[in-house]
Design a protein around this motif. Structure first.
Motif, short mmCIF file in Angstrom:
data_model
loop_
_atom_site.label_atom_id
_atom_site.label_comp_id
_atom_site.label_asym_id
_atom_site.label_seq_id
_atom_site.Cartn_x
_atom_site.Cartn_y
_atom_site.Cartn_z
N SER A 80 0.33 9.28 -14.64
CA SER A 80 0.97 10.59 -14.58
C SER A 80 0.63 11.42 -15.82
O SER A 80 0.29 10.90 -16.87
N ASP A 83 3.61 16.35 -18.18
CA ASP A 83 4.66 17.08 -17.45
C ASP A 83 5.34 16.18 -16.43
O ASP A 83 6.57 16.23 -16.26
N GLU A 84 4.55 15.37 -15.73
CA GLU A 84 5.13 14.47 -14.73
C GLU A 84 5.96 13.37 -15.39
O GLU A 84 7.00 12.97 -14.86
N GLU A 87 9.24 14.92 -16.30
CA GLU A 87 10.04 15.07 -15.09
C GLU A 87 10.66 13.74 -14.68
O GLU A 87 11.85 13.66 -14.33
#
Length: 289
Positions: A80, A83-84, A87
């Motif tokens: 990932s 940003d992922e 999140e």
């Protein structure tokens, strides 16, 4: 459950497994991230003096009926983006808070939630503000949450200080991880956390035991709780129990004491496999009273 906002939220959750958050038949809430179904497990944190239950640390796992799911970070963190990962980090904290506070036995116990290493530098905004708003909306008491910041290398000292200051300004208590006892003293003086966690090492119990005792005394003066983590062998547990005779407060967690489970345990109970060790370490007065 006394948290009105959380109760309303749980009642509004869709039952479809394609939703980001959804309930299971046993009441557990799961989360969907990419093609993975995520679940929460909680490992007790106990007093080093009498093994009373103080708190739980939450871990994310792939969903499993018997709580033996895989660590989801090992599956996803290298695949990932930053940003992922941020999140996922935030989703996990929400998932854990819901699964913890929906259980009646969570009353009066603290919940330790981890902050992933990538979040230290990937977020430029006000750390903790968004999670603070979520907790307020769910009527979950923020004072029962302890945010754990990850262990750092020397080049990240500025980041840990910046993030810690932001979380503290947003009203969160903080736990820091120390990689060794020298770093523990540095973090204790420089960041002044509410909790300091470090892994027990045999050299700490033997040759450098006096350093550990000094750390406990310094932490007590600063109202900081020391937690020894990864107590995964009974020999380590027994060695740590010797320190309780010095009346130096600390806490412990690890698989030798309790394994992580989705359902919280009876807060009054002591693990049956530790009762004999506890009784044998008790003073005559403690053993008979």
């Amino acid at each position: 459950m006394t948290y009105t906002g959380l109760r309303h939220y749980l009642n509004s959750l869709p039952t479809q497994t394609t939703s980001q958050l959804f309930p299971g038949k046993d009441g557990r809430i799961s989360a969907r991230f990419f093609n993975a179904r995520l679940s929460s497990v909680f490992q007790p944190i106990r007093s080093g003096e009498d093994l009373s239950l103080l708190a739980y640390e939450a871990f994310v796992r792939s969903f499993s009926v018997n709580d033996q799911g895989l660590s989801i970070w090992k599956l996803l963190e290298h695949a990932s983006s930053d940003d992922e990962s941020v999140e996922l980090d935030r989703l996990c904290r929400l998932l854990h808070a819901i699964n913890f506070f929906r259980q009646a036995t969570a009353d009066n116990l603290d919940l330790y939630l981890s902050v992933h290493n990538r979040l230290l530098t990937a977020v430029a905004g006000n750390h903790g503000a968004a999670f603070q708003r979520v907790l307020a909306r769910l009527d979950i008491p923020q004072k029962r949450i302890v945010l754990q910041l990850p262990a750092i290398v020397p080049s990240q000292r500025w980041a840990i200080t910046h993030v810690a200051d932001n979380y503290r300004r947003n009203g969160f208590r903080l736990a820091l991880h120390a990689q060794n006892i020298e770093q523990a003293f540095d973090l204790l003086e420089r960041v002044q956390p509410d909790v300091l966690k470090l892994t027990f090492e045999q050299s700490l119990a033997d040759k450098n035991a006096w350093l550990f005792e000094d750390l406990l005394r310094q932490a007590a003066r600063q109202s900081c709780l020391i937690i020894l983590r990864k107590v995964d062998q009974l020999t380590v547990f027994e060695k740590l129990r010797e320190f309780s005779d010095y009346r130096l407060a600390f806490a412990m967690q690890g698989n030798a004491i309790d394994i992580a489970r989705s359902h919280l345990i009876n807060p009054e109970g002591t693990p049956s496999h530790l009762r004999q060790q506890t009784d044998s370490n008790a003073s005559p007065r403690q053993a008979c009273c």
